[in-house]
Design an enzyme around this catalytic site. Structure first.
Site, PDB file in Angstrom:
ATOM      1  N   GLY A 166     -26.041 -24.205   0.944  1.00 54.60           N
ATOM      2  CA  GLY A 166     -25.644 -25.208   1.921  1.00 54.60           C
ATOM      3  C   GLY A 166     -24.404 -25.966   1.499  1.00 54.60           C
ATOM      4  O   GLY A 166     -23.457 -25.403   0.947  1.00 54.60           O
ATOM      5  N   GLU A 219      -4.832  -3.446  -5.985  1.00 57.31           N
ATOM      6  CA  GLU A 219      -5.017  -2.099  -6.546  1.00 57.31           C
ATOM      7  C   GLU A 219      -5.684  -1.157  -5.545  1.00 57.31           C
ATOM      8  O   GLU A 219      -6.547  -0.350  -5.891  1.00 57.31           O
ATOM      9  CB  GLU A 219      -5.782  -2.176  -7.866  1.00 57.31           C
ATOM     10  N   SER A 272       0.826  -1.217   0.000  1.00 58.41           N
ATOM     11  CA  SER A 272       0.000   0.000   0.000  1.00 58.41           C
ATOM     12  C   SER A 272       0.856   1.261   0.000  1.00 58.41           C
ATOM     13  O   SER A 272       0.504   2.272  -0.592  1.00 58.41           O
ATOM     14  CB  SER A 272      -0.920  -0.003   1.220  1.00 58.41           C
TER      15      SER A 272
END
Length: 390
Positions: free
Chosen positions: A340, A364, A135
């Site tokens: 389920g 991204e 980041s």
């Protein structure tokens, strides 16, 4: 205020839907069978064949300028088509595309890299993320040192999409450590695999996987700089920003298809003498999914519309990606619950989506980064509550 599609938009959207339904969806059972055998659902040659077939439908280079043989579609139309592609889990994408920052190449580079990529003769990847810089992309350490008419590149990039298949990479390297990446100290290079870098496959919870790219004294000619020296971080952010409204566009298609499956199952599956769709618990899951899906759709289309208006799309795209990525995770989780035990098997694509869409909250720009962008824009007065209607 008109929320309807134009006749042109509807016709192009419907043609894309027709292609996906007729040509791609019939491959789904075989793709699932292959993936259960730990093989790619679609081989490169099969993808190429589908892309050329789509070209006959008129779909080639959705975002590619007309001068390069592309459709040069509006952002809204691109979003609508990417949603249609999301309806199938077969890893198909329309051909004729190239990384948006490759258009910053000079004439010689365009002949060597851009044009062959558009035609599908070359495969590219983009590399900025590093083991210590995800980041925080400005924290990259991957280095490029000038040596006469060449640059010597050293370091590792990681989680690189297409990194295992690409024959060249657009890699961002630090060329001036004192300036730092944001201050003009990073540069983008076009580097052929034949110049000496190697890739290592990264196994993930999803199908396929990204790669780590290893550079050890890779010599790159100065003429292979993309754009200008010091422009690397700017180009990197331009590349990343391109996908922020397209990722949730794809999420819309996945959520639509998954919710359709849940409705069909709820109308046919019987327990305790009645269809499970008659149970309030199931009805509420369907209702919540529909509401979130529609909310995400308008956030995504607004972001695409902002691009088409020539306005800064970062705020609207961040909202679309944040909400759209969360929405599809919640919808797929509910759809799996409704099915389920069958939803948990690999006989259906639901568990595959469950693994696939989790990535949308990470790549991204993580959820946390989108929240940071949105809050920062509000606090600094870059964006107003109410957007363009404020």
């Amino acid at each position: 205020m008109d929320f309807s599609l134009s006749d042109e938009e509807r016709a192009i959207r419907d043609t894309a839907r027709q292609f996906i339904t007729r040509e791609v969806m019939p491959l789904e059972q075989e793709a699932l069978r292959r993936e259960r055998a730990h093989r790619p659902g679609l081989e490169p040659g099969e993808l190429r064949e589908l892309q050329l077939k789509a070209k006959k439908f008129g779909f080639w280079g959705l975002s590619t300028p007309a001068e390069y043989g592309g459709m040069d579609l509006s952002a809204v139309l691109q979003s609508l088509i990417v949603t249609e592609v999301g309806r199938t889990f077969v890893q198909f994408r329309f051909g004729g595309e190239a990384d948006n920052i490759l258009y910053h190449a000079n004439d010689e580079q365009k002949r060597e890299y851009l044009l062959p990529t558009i035609e599908g003769d070359r495969i590219s990847c983009f590399a900025i993320t590093e083991p210590g810089a995800g980041s925080d992309a400005a924290n990259i350490k991957f280095s490029a040192r000038r040596d006469g008419d060449d640059w010597i590149l050293n370091g590792e990039k990681t989680f690189i999409t297409n990194g295992n298949d690409a024959d060249f990479v657009i890699v961002v390297a630090v060329t001036d450590p004192e300036k730092g990446a944001r201050g003009g100290g990073a540069t983008a290079f076009l580097v052929d695999r034949a110049m000496g870098w190697r890739s290592e496959f990264i196994q993930t919870m999803g199908e396929g996987g990204p790669a780590s790219l290893i550079f050890e004294d890779v010599r790159v000619p100065h003429r292979n700089i993309l754009g200008e020296v010091g422009q690397g971080f700017e180009l990197g952010m331009t590349w990343i920003g391109k996908g922020r409204y397209l990722i949730p566009s794809n999420a819309l298609g996945i959520a639509e298809r998954a919710l359709t499956m849940a409705i069909e199952y709820a109308n046919t599956r019987e327990t305790f003498g009645r269809r499970i769709g008659e149970n309030q618990a199931i009805q509420w899951m369907l209702a919540d999914s529909e509401v979130e899906l529609e909310a995400a759709r308008w956030l995504v289309l607004r972001a695409a519309w902002t691009v088409d208006q020539g306005e800064d799309p970062r705020h609207s795209s961040s909202m679309a990606k944040l909400y759209g990525a969360g929405m599809v995770n919640r919808v797929v989780d509910r759809v799996l619950q409704i099915h389920g035990g069958m939803g948990y098997t690999r006989e259906l694509p639901i568990e595959r989506w469950y693994r696939q869409v989790r990535l949308m909250r990470i790549y991204e720009g993580t959820d946390e980064m989108q929240r940071l962008i949105i809050a920062r824009d509000l606090l600094r007065g870059y964006a107003r509550i109410g957007g363009h209607l404020a």
